[in-house]
Design a protein around this motif. Structure first.
Motif, PDB file in Angstrom:
ATOM      1  N   UNK A 319      -0.217  -6.509  -4.935  1.00 32.67           N
ATOM      2  CA  UNK A 319      -1.357  -6.545  -4.012  1.00 32.67           C
ATOM      3  C   UNK A 319      -1.436  -5.386  -3.033  1.00 32.67           C
ATOM      4  N   UNK A 320      -0.307  -4.709  -2.761  1.00 27.03           N
ATOM      5  CA  UNK A 320      -0.334  -3.633  -1.772  1.00 27.03           C
ATOM      6  C   UNK A 320      -0.505  -2.263  -2.420  1.00 27.03           C
ATOM      7  N   UNK A 321      -1.047  -1.351  -1.622  1.00 24.12           N
ATOM      8  CA  UNK A 321      -1.428  -0.048  -2.157  1.00 24.12           C
ATOM      9  C   UNK A 321      -0.269   0.939  -2.260  1.00 24.12           C
ATOM     10  N   UNK A 322       0.834   0.650  -1.582  1.00 27.60           N
ATOM     11  CA  UNK A 322       1.975   1.555  -1.662  1.00 27.60           C
ATOM     12  C   UNK A 322       3.266   0.788  -1.362  1.00 27.60           C
ATOM     13  N   UNK A 323       4.383   1.467  -1.605  1.00 25.39           N
ATOM     14  CA  UNK A 323       5.699   0.845  -1.424  1.00 25.39           C
ATOM     15  C   UNK A 323       5.916   0.405   0.022  1.00 25.39           C
ATOM     16  N   UNK A 324       5.512   1.252   0.981  1.00 24.64           N
ATOM     17  CA  UNK A 324       5.765   0.956   2.397  1.00 24.64           C
ATOM     18  C   UNK A 324       5.086  -0.337   2.844  1.00 24.64           C
ATOM     19  N   UNK A 325       3.829  -0.520   2.460  1.00 24.87           N
ATOM     20  CA  UNK A 325       3.115  -1.736   2.872  1.00 24.87           C
ATOM     21  C   UNK A 325       3.683  -2.964   2.163  1.00 24.87           C
ATOM     22  N   UNK A 326       4.150  -2.796   0.926  1.00 22.28           N
ATOM     23  CA  UNK A 326       4.777  -3.905   0.210  1.00 22.28           C
ATOM     24  C   UNK A 326       6.089  -4.296   0.885  1.00 22.28           C
ATOM     25  N   UNK A 327       6.859  -3.281   1.314  1.00 27.17           N
ATOM     26  CA  UNK A 327       8.117  -3.559   2.016  1.00 27.17           C
ATOM     27  C   UNK A 327       7.864  -4.257   3.345  1.00 27.17           C
ATOM     28  N   UNK A 402      -2.348   0.747  -5.601  1.00 29.85           N
ATOM     29  CA  UNK A 402      -3.724   0.595  -5.122  1.00 29.85           C
ATOM     30  C   UNK A 402      -4.648   0.077  -6.204  1.00 29.85           C
ATOM     31  N   UNK A 403      -5.879   0.602  -6.239  1.00 32.46           N
ATOM     32  CA  UNK A 403      -6.907   0.194  -7.205  1.00 32.46           C
ATOM     33  C   UNK A 403      -7.274  -1.292  -7.105  1.00 32.46           C
ATOM     34  N   UNK A 404      -6.877  -1.925  -5.991  1.00 31.48           N
ATOM     35  CA  UNK A 404      -7.229  -3.325  -5.747  1.00 31.48           C
ATOM     36  C   UNK A 404      -6.834  -4.228  -6.916  1.00 31.48           C
ATOM     37  N   UNK A 405      -5.640  -3.972  -7.446  1.00 27.16           N
ATOM     38  CA  UNK A 405      -5.160  -4.738  -8.601  1.00 27.16           C
ATOM     39  C   UNK A 405      -5.149  -6.233  -8.311  1.00 27.16           C
TER      40      UNK A 405
END
Length: 468
Positions: A319-327, A402-405
């Protein structure tokens, strides 16, 4: 359709069969708008079906259940308030794309009028012969009032069945506003976006109305308390993103835990809840033409105590656009007890000072135990994420890119859920959707399992997903 038009006559004549009745001008000016979401209670629905069979069984040969539902809606508009008329636009073009077609409406009106169930006052038209300068009015006759005595009707125009919303962002001149550091400025709440109705949105409304009609006419309780079982579809930014079914109002069934939901009774009968296992990761594999049979979450660590966290992590990566936001999302889950509210009070402090409700304290302790179990393993979030990237190499391109998966996957699981619910609603069997799980009476467990399998295959290139 408004009713503030000026009348072009002083005395208005209404007809009842061959009889003529003088209608009071003020009475007609009170006319209500026809509501497509109007419905009858359980007893009223049965009476409407009997009346439909008596009056209209020979008029319709196709889509009979749809016509029966339309007839109930027609009657509910009249019975909702028998002391005021209902405005009925008899311009054929006005009914184009509506949930009830013009031909059906015409048959309902003429049959009820012929048999003395309604009274009518004709409308008249503008100079073009098409545009109504005022609308035909219909209202309940004494015969209809007696036939549906003690029957209640709802004008279910409580909420919109289909919503299109913005993300929780602030816009200026069509662009997302930024703060001083360049990050998006977020709103507390998303906003509704007006949209043009299409055949697809009208079809969606009809399906949702059918689901709500069946559920609403069923006694659905939890510990003796009636639940709100009406649902709506909510999309984000466009009809390609999100679209999941959400229960509306207070005391709605989706707000309870799975354990609590197991105590729901439908018409006094026990229920069963089945859900898809690892739905979103498996849908991604299906997009790559791969049948994935393992548990997508425990492929990196088979410790059952930390599976809830592994699920949170993989879904955060989707759901998140990059590793940092997922972390950041994973850190928030692990350290939820120290997150402060607007008043600067952390969850752990609230718990220690007994500022939580009994239910809130139980929820806190349950989440706290899960977080502690993960921390005891000594695993690190970056290291675990790298393992996920390696273990799910075939779908790696969808993770943290990203790409709003996630929004696209929600759109797909919403279509699956809608098809599952539609199957049961067509048979007048109540069903409660909780995104990727469904609640039905226990006697329908096998049918639910088969339908869920069928609908998943339909939307996932004929691949399969475990159902638990």
């Amino acid at each position: 359709m408004g009713y503030s038009e000026k009348f072009c006559w002083d005395t208005i004549v209404g007809t009842v069969g061959s009889q003529v009745k003088t209608a009071d001008k003020k009475f007609l000016e009170k006319a209500r708008e026809f509501k497509f979401n109007a419905s009858l209670d359980k007893s009223g629905k049965k009476k409407a079906l009997v009346l439909f069979s008596d009056l209209l069984s020979d008029q319709f040969k196709y889509k009979i259940q749809q016509k029966e539902n339309g007839f109930e809606t027609f009657l509910a508009n009249l019975i909702y308030d028998t002391e005021t008329p209902v405005g009925l636009n008899l311009n054929k073009n006005w009914w184009s794309g509506k949930e009830i077609g013009y031909a059906a409406i015409k048959e309902f009106k003429e049959s009820l009028e012929k048999n003395g169930y309604i009274e009518r006052s004709n409308g008249c038209y503008g100079r073009d012969g098409v545009t109504p300068s005022f609308i035909t009015r219909i209202w309940s006759s004494q015969k209809l009032k007696e036939a549906f005595k003690n029957i209640s009707a709802r004008s279910c125009d409580i909420f919109d069945l289909v919503e299109l919303k913005t993300r929780k962002q602030r816009y200026k001149n069509g662009k997302i506003k930024k703060d001083k550091t360049g990050n998006d400025l977020l709103l507390k709440k998303s906003r509704k976006i007006p949209f043009k109705e299409t055949r697809e949105t009208m079809k969606l409304r009809r399906t949702l109305k059918e689901i709500n009609r069946v559920n609403e006419n069923t006694e659905i309780t939890l510990d003796g308390v009636s639940l709100n079982v009406l649902v709506k579809a909510v999309y984000s930014e466009s009809f390609n993103y999100h679209g999941r079914l959400y229960a509306n109002g207070t005391n709605q069934f989706q707000q309870f835990s799975k354990e609590e939901r197991s105590r729901i009774l439908i018409d006094g009968e026990p229920v069963v809840e089945l859900d898809y296992s690892g739905l979103h990761p498996r849908l991604l594999y299906a997009q790559e033409s791969i049948q994935f049979n393992k548990d997508p979450y425990t492929v990196v660590n088979d410790n059952p105590e930390i599976r809830p966290f592994l699920k949170i992590m993989l879904l955060a990566m989707i759901n998140n656009e990059n590793i940092n936001s997922a972390q950041s999302a994973c850190n928030a889950w692990l350290n939820f007890d120290h997150i402060k509210d607007k008043k600067g009070m952390s969850a752990i402090k609230k718990y220690q000072k007994k500022m939580m409700t009994e239910k809130g304290m139980e929820k806190f302790k349950k989440q706290y135990r899960k977080a502690i179990a993960v921390k005891k393993t000594g695993i690190t979030i970056p290291g675990l994420m790298e393992k996920f990237l390696q273990a799910h190499e075939p779908i790696r391109k969808y993770l943290c890119t990203g790409n709003k998966t996630g929004m696209k996957l929600m759109n797909k699981d919403a279509k699956i859920a809608l098809d599952v619910c539609k199957h049961f609603a067509k048979q007048n069997i109540p069903i409660l959707p909780i995104h990727d799980s469904f609640i039905v009476q226990a006697k329908y467990e096998q049918e639910l399992r088969e339908v869920m399998d069928k609908m998943y295959k339909k939307h996932a290139n004929n691949y399969t997903c475990p159902i638990k």
